[in-house]
Design a protein around this motif. Structure first.
Motif, PDB file in Angstrom:
ATOM      1  N   HIS A   5       0.860  -1.196   0.000  1.00  0.00           N
ATOM      2  CA  HIS A   5       0.000   0.000   0.000  1.00  0.00           C
ATOM      3  C   HIS A   5       0.892   1.241   0.000  1.00  0.00           C
ATOM      4  CE1 HIS A   5      -4.004   1.844   1.668  1.00  0.00           C
ATOM      5  NE2 HIS A   5      -3.305   2.769   1.023  1.00  0.00           N
ATOM      6  N   GLU A  62      -6.245   2.098  -5.025  1.00  0.00           N
ATOM      7  CA  GLU A  62      -7.072   2.210  -3.812  1.00  0.00           C
ATOM      8  C   GLU A  62      -8.354   2.932  -4.211  1.00  0.00           C
ATOM      9  OE1 GLU A  62      -5.348   4.403  -0.493  1.00  0.00           O
ATOM     10  OE2 GLU A  62      -6.813   3.556   0.899  1.00  0.00           O
ATOM     11  N   HIS A  73     -12.162   2.493   1.790  1.00  0.00           N
ATOM     12  CA  HIS A  73     -11.153   2.336   0.746  1.00  0.00           C
ATOM     13  C   HIS A  73     -10.915   0.852   0.469  1.00  0.00           C
ATOM     14  CE1 HIS A  73      -9.324   6.604   1.406  1.00  0.00           C
ATOM     15  NE2 HIS A  73     -10.486   6.618   0.802  1.00  0.00           N
ATOM     16  N   HIS A 188      -7.131  -0.509   5.678  1.00  0.00           N
ATOM     17  CA  HIS A 188      -7.143   0.042   7.051  1.00  0.00           C
ATOM     18  C   HIS A 188      -8.510   0.004   7.749  1.00  0.00           C
ATOM     19  CE1 HIS A 188      -8.495   3.503   4.701  1.00  0.00           C
ATOM     20  NE2 HIS A 188      -7.297   3.656   4.155  1.00  0.00           N
ATOM     21  N   ARG A 191      -9.675   2.260  10.714  1.00  0.00           N
ATOM     22  CA  ARG A 191      -9.897   3.701  10.598  1.00  0.00           C
ATOM     23  C   ARG A 191     -11.367   4.079  10.416  1.00  0.00           C
ATOM     24  NH1 ARG A 191      -5.587   5.832   6.715  1.00  0.00           N
ATOM     25  NH2 ARG A 191      -7.212   7.116   5.857  1.00  0.00           N
ATOM     26  N   ASP A 245       1.042   2.399   3.636  1.00  0.00           N
ATOM     27  CA  ASP A 245       0.210   3.553   3.239  1.00  0.00           C
ATOM     28  C   ASP A 245       1.075   4.813   3.174  1.00  0.00           C
ATOM     29  OD1 ASP A 245      -2.090   4.848   2.394  1.00  0.00           O
ATOM     30  OD2 ASP A 245      -3.199   4.567   4.265  1.00  0.00           O
TER      31      ASP A 245
HETATM   32 MN    MN Z   1      -6.967   4.944   2.464  1.00  0.00          MN
END
Ligand code: MN
Ligand code: AMP
Ligand code: MN
Ligand code: MN
Length: 290
Positions: A5, A62, A73, A188, A191, A245
């Motif tokens: 990512h 993504e 996402h 993720h 989140r 990320d």
């Molecule tokens: Mn994201």
């Protein structure tokens, strides 16, 4: 080290695809997925650079999704960027980003912030327009001391620069990815602030629609969340992914080359990918070791 990512200037990263791959190689990453938001335009440049450094580049993306009025996402890995439904779907999302940007600028203008549309576009280098570009403009103009503060005060739900936008559906995103030969990964999950019940509903729906894996180790999870999502992956029979990320120096949750190993019991999303075993066997850090 495998990092699935990352972002370049094609979306809201600070490094060009070439710089990003070069940086990843310098940090010991041996297999990298470039996963720009809603755009695959960086792939060729990244691939040429990866070949030069002898590292494996995994084509990725993504995708922005709206699920029950929340933004999620979905990362696609090993996608074919030329698959027509995927390419067309991403093109439509990018068109929607321009409309959303205009609406965000209108919201900011109402509280006396002029010029944010042109300002944000001046930070968008090669591809999509995103909230990060608005954040960069607003910080540059002194409206907030840093990116984190500017998001909190201007760019999230309930704030003047936030505009509720409808992205792709979960079903569309997964079908574009799998239809192109790729695997869909929930990015993720820690989140989303969904609560336990909705998280279970999401994971079930994601899996039933053809999703393969969830990010267990990501730069935006805590060490406790590594364990929590490892358990949930097992519970739903989903594979596990890992990715930093990374968005560039000073704009990242975690530097490259710092990912700890997946917790015991996880089935890695890359388990049957050709040529990747050798990379996966190289020593990596244990969670919490730094
Ligand atoms: Mn994201
Ligand atoms: P967008 O897809 O245009 O809504 O932008 C989302 C991107 O903004 C994310 O991928 C992050 O890179 C960034 N972002 C979101 N929330 C924050 C935050 N609180 N602080 C810093 N960056 C954020
Ligand atoms: Mn981003
Ligand atoms: Mn990302």
């Amino acid at each position: 080290m495998i990092d699935l990512h990352s972002h370049s200037t094609v979306s809201d990263g600070l490094l060009t695809p070439e710089e990003l791959v070069t940086y990843a190689a310098s940090k010991g990453v041996r297999a990298l997925a470039l996963t720009d938001h809603d755009d695959t335009a960086g792939f060729i440049e990244a691939k040429v650079t990866a070949d030069r450094h002898g590292i494996t580049l995994i084509p990725g993306v993504e995708i922005s999704v709206t699920w029950h009025r929340r933004t999620l996402h979905i990362v696609g890995l090993n996608i074919n960027p030329d698959h027509a439904p995927l390419a067309k779907g991403l093109l439509e999302i990018r068109a929607g980003r321009h409309i959303r940007a205009k609406n965000m600028a209108d919201g900011l203008e109402k509280i006396g912030i002029q010029g944010s549309l042109d300002g944000a576009y001046s930070y968008a280098r090669q591809g999509i327009i995103s909230r990060t570009h608005f954040a960069q403009f607003l910080v540059g103009q002194g409206w907030a001391p840093n990116i984190r503060a500017v998001f909190k005060n201007y760019l999230v739900k309930g704030k003047p620069g936030y505009f509720e936008h409808s992205w792709a559906s979960l079903e569309e995103a997964i079908s574009w990815i799998t239809g192109s030969g790729g695997v869909a990964v929930l990015a993720h999950p820690g989140r989303y602030d969904l609560g336990r019940t909705n998280m279970l509903l999401l994971l079930e729906e994601f899996r039933n629609l053809g999703g393969s894996a969830i990010e267990v180790v990501t730069g935006s999870h805590t060490v406790e969340q590594y364990q929590e999502f490892a358990k949930l992956a097992r519970l739903f029979g989903l594979q596990a992914s890992q990715g930093s990320d990374y968005h560039g120096p000073g704009h990242n949750y975690m530097d490259m080359g710092r990912l700890p190993e997946l917790p015991d019991g996880c089935v890695p999303v890359w388990q049957n990918w050709p040529g990747i075993d050798e990379i996966a066997m190289q020593p990596q850090m244990k969670a919490g070791a730094y």
